[in-house]
Design an enzyme around this catalytic site. Structure first.
Site, PDB file in Angstrom:
ATOM      1  N   LYS A 150       0.856  -1.091  -0.086  1.00 16.32           N
ATOM      2  CA  LYS A 150       0.107   0.125  -0.136  1.00 16.32           C
ATOM      3  C   LYS A 150       0.721   1.281  -0.016  1.00 16.32           C
ATOM      4  O   LYS A 150       1.922   1.081   0.637  1.00 16.32           O
ATOM      5  CB  LYS A 150      -1.094  -0.042   1.357  1.00 16.32           C
ATOM      6  CG  LYS A 150      -2.080   0.985   1.265  1.00 16.32           C
ATOM      7  CD  LYS A 150      -2.825   0.681   2.659  1.00 16.32           C
ATOM      8  CE  LYS A 150      -3.923   1.859   2.786  1.00 16.32           C
ATOM      9  NZ  LYS A 150      -5.046   1.635   3.760  1.00 16.32           N
ATOM     10  N   SER A 225      -9.415   2.045   2.748  1.00 13.51           N
ATOM     11  CA  SER A 225      -8.478   2.689   1.953  1.00 13.51           C
ATOM     12  C   SER A 225      -7.423   1.763   1.585  1.00 13.51           C
ATOM     13  O   SER A 225      -6.751   2.379   0.447  1.00 13.51           O
ATOM     14  CB  SER A 225      -7.831   3.745   2.782  1.00 13.51           C
ATOM     15  OG  SER A 225      -7.022   2.635   3.957  1.00 13.51           O
ATOM     16  N   SER A 226      -7.492   0.413   1.439  1.00 11.00           N
ATOM     17  CA  SER A 226      -6.673  -0.458   0.696  1.00 11.00           C
ATOM     18  C   SER A 226      -7.021  -0.872  -0.546  1.00 11.00           C
ATOM     19  O   SER A 226      -6.901  -2.055  -1.061  1.00 11.00           O
ATOM     20  CB  SER A 226      -6.115  -1.557   1.699  1.00 11.00           C
ATOM     21  OG  SER A 226      -5.645  -1.221   2.703  1.00 11.00           O
ATOM     22  N   ILE A 246      -7.837   0.541   9.992  1.00  8.70           N
ATOM     23  CA  ILE A 246      -8.157   1.061  11.388  1.00  8.70           C
ATOM     24  C   ILE A 246      -9.566   0.935  11.541  1.00  8.70           C
ATOM     25  O   ILE A 246      -9.995   0.209  12.567  1.00  8.70           O
ATOM     26  CB  ILE A 246      -7.872   2.640  11.311  1.00  8.70           C
ATOM     27  CG1 ILE A 246      -6.477   2.901  11.383  1.00  8.70           C
ATOM     28  CG2 ILE A 246      -8.639   3.180  12.457  1.00  8.70           C
ATOM     29  CD1 ILE A 246      -6.295   4.555  11.451  1.00  8.70           C
ATOM     30  N   GLY A 247     -10.597   1.123  10.627  1.00  8.19           N
ATOM     31  CA  GLY A 247     -11.865   0.826  10.716  1.00  8.19           C
ATOM     32  C   GLY A 247     -12.384   0.234   9.559  1.00  8.19           C
ATOM     33  O   GLY A 247     -13.620   0.289   9.057  1.00  8.19           O
ATOM     34  N   GLY A 248     -11.627  -0.814   8.827  1.00 12.02           N
ATOM     35  CA  GLY A 248     -12.153  -1.693   7.916  1.00 12.02           C
ATOM     36  C   GLY A 248     -11.426  -1.556   6.441  1.00 12.02           C
ATOM     37  O   GLY A 248     -11.768  -1.912   5.396  1.00 12.02           O
ATOM     38  N   SER A 249     -10.312  -0.814   6.405  1.00 11.35           N
ATOM     39  CA  SER A 249      -9.405  -0.522   5.184  1.00 11.35           C
ATOM     40  C   SER A 249      -8.611  -1.775   4.425  1.00 11.35           C
ATOM     41  O   SER A 249      -8.417  -1.713   3.453  1.00 11.35           O
ATOM     42  CB  SER A 249      -8.471   0.429   5.549  1.00 11.35           C
ATOM     43  OG  SER A 249      -9.328   1.799   5.905  1.00 11.35           O
TER      44      SER A 249
END
Length: 475
Positions: A150, A225-226, A246-249
């Site tokens: 990433k 975000s990934s 962090i929250g689902g990335s």
């Protein structure tokens, strides 16, 4: 009208209205010119970044063409179809060469990124790493495996942009710990993948490198975000990638793109050398993790990374190696599951996936226990969102200074720009009709004192303790 206004503002002085108007007009013109020049400078930086990326892709395409001319008999489809475990076996025994595998995946990655715009940059040093692993006396667990990483995972000599213009001028001085360990295990980092601007989005778009598309359906997002990793792996251009979450990335792109992804426990893998738009938010930690086509690939990656090399390079990582005995055990497990947490409504397809997984585990002899996670709405708004926006979003807004905000982020940016009092008043007015939106706006207002922040951290500790007690009571 302007002249009258000037006379009212300066009643006791003689006003040369022509000069005052000229000064006012000149100031406005200077301000417009300054903003125009700033925008031009931003555009120039973005164009240069895109030009550098495109030139790198042309060089890599040329290198792939040269390889194809030298070795025309490569069975590309056969190599790309191999699962990671089988590919590593073939590389270890020597029936496939790392060079053949690398150029096969480089060629496929070029094809996938032309369709989806998933790559931010190729890593030309992958050819040097190819030579380096052949000099190693021992072959690592990932010997000869091309790995994508990433955007913000540091690689020496390359940018870690987070999709932000302000990050375009600084090259990483050394590899992140994770990249060092990958190389030590024989892997070949060959590409860096695209991310949403500031990493704070479940889409994958930024003004510099553009929108990444889902390879399964170009009308859809790959998630974020990934998202670049998800698109590249799902398109077949990488067999193993490293994302962050962090929250689902990691989890959302894996879901959107039909992949397997793992968010390990925070600090299980080193974050040294990994950049982020906002640093120091310890209460909501980031975690690096693998993304691949199957679970066995994730396990192999974790086994390779959780080694002595990582524990020595970063002493903050708990020195606990991968437990092969537990992973390989056939002992029946007691597994808790749920198909809703009371906060995020699930579509029918995801409920079906949970049901099918439950049935498969039960058929394999495991015990499945339904449960409902406690207080998820409170955890999301009062603990998660309020931690991230503890300053009312000011630190996050600062990362857009001297930048163009991506259209997908404008609603969040505009929400953060509202004065604290406005956020609180809106939360109060909306609470009877839209309680969830009201709770979000209230959390977005942030905290006003260090004492409030300390109390907030204490509430996070209490939440962990309550969850532990609840878990013991239901076990």
């Amino acid at each position: 009208m302007v002249q009258q206004l000037l006379r009212q503002l300066l009643p006791e002085r003689k006003v040369n209205t022509s000069a005052a108007l000229a000064l006012l007009g000149g100031s406005v013109a200077a301000l417009v010119l300054w903003k125009w020049l700033g925008k031009k400078m931003i555009q120039k930086k973005m164009e240069e970044a895109r030009r550098t990326r495109d030139e790198g892709m042309k060089k890599m395409a040329k290198a792939v063409q040269q390889f194809r001319e030298q070795v025309p008999s490569v069975q590309t489809d056969a190599i790309l179809s191999l699962p990671l475990l089988e590919l590593t076996g073939r590389l270890q025994e020597g029936s496939l060469s790392p060079r053949t595998v690398l150029y096969t995946y480089l060629e496929k990655a070029l094809e996938v990124t032309q369709q989806t715009n998933c790559l931010r940059h190729f890593i030309p040093e992958c050819e040097e790493q190819l030579q380096e692993i052949q000099r190693h006396k021992e072959k690592g667990l990932l010997y000869g495996i091309p790995v994508s990483i990433k955007d913000h995972i540091g690689h020496k000599g390359h940018l870690a942009t987070c999709g932000l213009v302000q990050c375009l001028g600084t090259l990483m001085e050394e590899d992140s710990v994770l990249v060092k360990v990958l190389k030590r295990q024989g892997a070949i980092p060959f590409a860096m993948t695209n991310v949403p601007q500031s990493l704070f989005s479940y889409d994958c778009s930024n003004p510099i490198f553009g929108q990444t598309l889902n390879p399964l359906n170009h009308q859809k997002s790959p998630g974020g975000s990934s998202g670049g990793e998800g698109a590249l792996i799902a398109g077949g251009g990488s067999i193993l990638g490293i994302g962050s979450d962090i929250g689902g990335s990691i989890r959302l792109p894996s879901s959107f793109c039909g992949l397997c992804g793992l968010k390990p426990t925070a600090e299980r893998l080193s974050l040294s050398g990994v950049t982020g738009p906002i640093n120091g938010i310890l209460a909501v930690p980031c975690a690096l993790g693998p993304m691949a086509r199957d679970v066995d690939s994730l396990a192999l990656c974790m086994k390779a990374l959780l080694c002595q090399e990582m524990f020595q390079l970063d002493p903050s990582v708990p020195p606990i190696p991968f437990n092969e005995e537990v992973y390989s055990s056939s002992t029946p497990l007691r597994v808790g599951y749920y198909d809703t947490d009371g906060y995020f409504p699930l579509p029918p397809c995801m409920r079906r996936a949970v049901k099918e997984t439950r049935c498969a585990l039960q058929a394999a002899g495991h015990q499945l226990v339904p449960f409902s996670p406690p207080r998820i709405p409170y955890v999301m708004t009062e603990l998660f969102f309020k931690t991230f926006f503890a300053d009312g979003g000011r630190a996050w807004l600062d990362v857009f200074t001297g930048d163009i905000v991506d259209p997908g982020l404008k609603p969040q940016v505009n929400s953060c720009k509202m004065p604290r009092l406005v956020k609180k008043l809106l939360a109060l007015l909306l609470k009877p009709l839209f309680p969830r939106l009201a709770a979000y706006l209230s959390a977005l207002a942030g905290m006003r004192s260090v004492k409030e922040m300390w109390n907030h951290h204490h509430q996070i500790q209490v939440c962990f303790e309550d969850f532990t007690l609840w878990h013991h009571a239901t076990s």
